[in-house]
Design an enzyme around this catalytic site. Structure first.
Site, PDB file in Angstrom:
ATOM      1  N   HIS A  27      -2.413  10.384  -0.932  1.00 19.66           N
ATOM      2  CA  HIS A  27      -2.534   9.108  -1.636  1.00 19.66           C
ATOM      3  C   HIS A  27      -2.479   9.285  -3.143  1.00 19.66           C
ATOM      4  O   HIS A  27      -2.020   8.414  -3.852  1.00 19.66           O
ATOM      5  CB  HIS A  27      -3.895   8.477  -1.303  1.00 19.66           C
ATOM      6  CG  HIS A  27      -3.826   7.496  -0.180  1.00 19.66           C
ATOM      7  ND1 HIS A  27      -3.330   6.246  -0.322  1.00 19.66           N
ATOM      8  CD2 HIS A  27      -4.208   7.598   1.108  1.00 19.66           C
ATOM      9  CE1 HIS A  27      -3.404   5.611   0.820  1.00 19.66           C
ATOM     10  NE2 HIS A  27      -3.921   6.413   1.717  1.00 19.66           N
ATOM     11  N   GLU A  60       0.821  -1.223   0.000  1.00 26.78           N
ATOM     12  CA  GLU A  60       0.000   0.000   0.000  1.00 26.78           C
ATOM     13  C   GLU A  60       0.852   1.270   0.000  1.00 26.78           C
ATOM     14  O   GLU A  60       1.718   1.429   0.858  1.00 26.78           O
ATOM     15  CB  GLU A  60      -0.922  -0.016   1.234  1.00 26.78           C
ATOM     16  CG  GLU A  60      -1.892   1.147   1.265  1.00 26.78           C
ATOM     17  CD  GLU A  60      -2.901   1.063   2.403  1.00 26.78           C
ATOM     18  OE1 GLU A  60      -3.248  -0.054   2.837  1.00 26.78           O
ATOM     19  OE2 GLU A  60      -3.333   2.124   2.869  1.00 26.78           O
TER      20      GLU A  60
HETATM   21  C1  MEV Z   1      -5.920   3.081   5.069  1.00 23.29           C
HETATM   22  O1  MEV Z   1      -5.197   1.923   4.715  1.00 23.29           O
HETATM   23  C2  MEV Z   1      -5.895   3.296   6.561  1.00 23.29           C
HETATM   24  C3  MEV Z   1      -6.788   4.419   7.087  1.00 23.29           C
HETATM   25  O2  MEV Z   1      -8.110   4.246   6.588  1.00 23.29           O
HETATM   26  C4  MEV Z   1      -6.763   4.343   8.591  1.00 23.29           C
HETATM   27  C5  MEV Z   1      -7.769   5.223   9.278  1.00 23.29           C
HETATM   28  O3  MEV Z   1      -8.827   5.554   8.695  1.00 23.29           O
HETATM   29  O4  MEV Z   1      -7.524   5.546  10.458  1.00 23.29           O
HETATM   30  C6  MEV Z   1      -6.318   5.765   6.604  1.00 23.29           C
END
Ligand code: MEV
Length: 419
Positions: free
Chosen positions: A373, A82
Site C-alpha cells: 500500500h 482505492e
Molecule cells: C482493505 O480495503 C481490505 C482488507 O482490509 C481486506 C482484509 O482485511 O481482508 C485488506
C-alpha cells in the site's frame, strides 16, 4: 444567513444550479469548471440520470489482467478510488492460472418481489387463498412486461408466508421473477405494484410495501479456484490463509473486514459496468448474515496441499437498462469484458471477489498489506502536495525509504527537490 432552501432548484438549468451552489459555497471559476466540464458522460445525459445535477464525478478506471474464468481469458474493468485493489486482483488471477483459473456457476436470473399484506383476520387462511389464486397473480404480473415474457422471463412462481412482527402477524407474498439480463428492480417493482390490488381482493387485507428484495437468494453466483501451493509461496502461506479464514469465521469484527475486501473487487466491477453497487452490498451482507454473520468465501487444503477457495453470494447485476445502457463508459466496460449475458457478468464478478479476498488474505498472512500500500499511498500524497512529473517518483522514493508516508514530510521533500 445562507439558506439551503432553494425553491425550484430542480427546475433550473445545470449552469444555473451550479451558479447557485458556487454562490452558496464560494466556488471559484476553476472549481466550477472541474465539476461542469464533463468528459465521457455528457452533461445532458447526466442531467437525465439523476436530479439536481451540477456536473459529473470521475473515478479511476483500471484493468485487472490475468483472469482465466471457465476456460476463457478476460480483462476486468474496475472503477475504484482505492490503491492496490486492481494490482491485487491481477496478482491473484495470475496465481490461480497455474491450476486452471476460476470455475464458476450461477443459479439463474431470478429475483424476489415482496408484497406486505397487513390487517388480516386470518393470515393463514389468506396464505391458502394466495396459493389457490397463484395462476391469476402470475398472469396479472406478466401482463406488465411483454418484452420480458417474449425473452422467456417473467413471474414464474408465487410464494407466501406468515411472519410475526411488532405489529402483529403479516402475510408476505413473494413474486418469483426471472428478469433475464436486467438487474430487475424496475420489472419486479412494477409487477409488485400491479398485483397489489388483486392480492388485497384475494386476502381481504391491506397491502403496504411492494418492492424487490435485495437478498437475491435465487440469483447466486459462485466461483472456485485451486491455488497451487508452490505458486502462492509454499505450505506456510497455505496455512496462514487457513488461519485467517478460521479467524473470520469465528469473529464478526474480522469477518466484516474479510468481506469488505471481497467487496473491494466486486464493487469495482459493479460500478464499472453501471450496476447498482448498493444492491450488491446489501445482498452480500444479508446473505453473509443469514445464519449468523459469516465470510462469503471458504478455504480448504486439498490432498496435494494446495489451497481451494470458493465464494457464493447473490449477484443481481444486469447488462440492459439503468446506467449500464446510458453511461457510455459502462458500455465500453461490457465490451472490454466481451460478454453477452448478465449471467456471464455475475460469474466473472464472483471470480473477482474470490481473487480479491485471496490476495488480501495472502498479504495479511505474510508480509502484511502496508508495504504494498505504502508506495501507492505515497504517490497520492506526493500529488496532493503538488508534485508533478518526475518530482512524484522522487518524493515517493524518499517517503517509502524513510517509512514516513505523510503530508508534512512530502512537502519538505518536494521543497528540497525544487530548491
Ligand atoms: C482493505 O480495503 C481490505 C482488507 O482490509 C481486506 C482484509 O482485511 O481482508 C485488506
Amino acid at each position: 444567513m445562507k439558506s439551503s432552501r432553494i425553491k425550484g432548484f430542480y427546475k433550473l438549468s445545470v449552469e444555473e444550479r451550479l451558479n447557485k451552489v458556487a454562490e452558496f459555497s464560494g466556488l471559484s471559476e476553476e472549481e466550477k469548471n472541474l465539476i461542469y466540464n464533463t468528459s465521457s458522460l455528457s452533461i445532458d445525459v447526466a442531467d437525465r440520470m439523476i436530479e439536481n445535477v451540477i456536473g459529473t464525478f470521475e473515478l479511476p478506471f483500471g484493468i485487472a489482467t490475468n483472469f482465466l474464468i471457465d476456460g476463457r481469458d478476460y480483462l476486468i474493468p474496475m472503477v475504484i478510488e482505492e490503491p492496490s485493489v486492481v494490482a491485487a486482483a491481477s496478482n491473484s488471477a495470475r496465481m490461480a492460472r497455474v491450476k486452471g483459473g476460476f470455475t464458476t456457476s450461477y443459479s439463474g436470473s431470478t429475483m424476489i418481489g415482496q408484497i406486505q399484506v397487513t390487517k388480516l383476520q386470518n393470515p393463514y387462511a389468506a396464505k391458502f387463498e394466495i396459493y389457490s389464486h397463484k395462476d391469476e397473480i402470475i398472469e396479472k404480473a406478466n401482463e406488465q412486461d411483454p418484452v420480458l415474457i417474449e425473452l422467456g422471463g417473467g413471474c414464474k412462481d408465487v410464494k407466501a408466508r406468515v411472519i410475526e412482527t411488532t405489529r402483529g402477524q403479516m402475510l408476505i407474498v413473494h413474486l418469483i421473477v426471472d428478469v433475464k439480463d436486467a438487474m430487475g428492480a424496475n420489472a419486479v417493482n412494477t409487477m409488485c405494484e400491479a398485483v397489489a390490488p388483486l392480492i388485497e381482493r384475494i386476502t381481504k387485507g391491506r397491502v403496504y410495501l411492494r418492492i424487490i428484495s435485495n437478498l437475491a437468494t435465487y440469483r447466486l453466483a459462485r466461483a472456485k479456484a485451486v491455488f497451487d501451493k508452490e505458486a502462492i509461496g509454499g505450505e506456510e502461506v497455505v496455512d496462514g490463509i487457513l488461519e485467517a479464514y478460521a479467524f473470520a469465521k469465528a469473529d464478526p469484527f474480522r469477518c466484516a473486514t474479510h468481506n469488505k475486501g471481497i467487496m473491494n473487487g466486486i464493487d469495482a466491477v459493479v460500478i464499472a459496468t453501471g450496476n447498482d453497487f448498493r444492491a450488491i452490498e446489501a445482498g452480500a451482507h444479508a446473505y453473509a448474515a443469514i445464519n449468523g454473520y459469516k465470510p462469503l468465501t471458504t478455504y480448504e487444503k486439498n490432498e496435494d496441499g494446495d489451497l481451494v477457495g470458493t465464494i457464493e453470494l447473490p449477484m443481481a447485476v444486469g447488462i440492459v437498462g439503468g446506467a449500464t445502457t446510458v453511461n457510455p463508459l459502462s458500455k465500453i466496460a461490457l465490451k472490454i469484458l466481451g460478454i453477452k449475458t448478465a449471467e456471464e457478468l455475475a460469474r466473472i464478478i464472483a471470480a473477482v471477489g474470490l481473487a480479491q479476498n485471496f490476495a488480501a488474505l495472502r498479504a495479511l498472512a505474510t508480509e502484511g498489506i502496508q508495504r504494498g500500500h505504502m508506495e501507492l499511498h505515497a504517490r497520492n500524497i506526493a500529488m496532493m502536495v503538488g508534485a508533478v512529473g518526475d518530482e512524484i517518483d522522487k518524493v515517493v522514493e524518499v517517503l517509502v525509504r524513510e517509512k514516513k508516508v505523510r503530508m508534512d514530510r512530502a512537502k519538505e521533500v518536494l521543497e528540497e527537490i525544487r530548491s
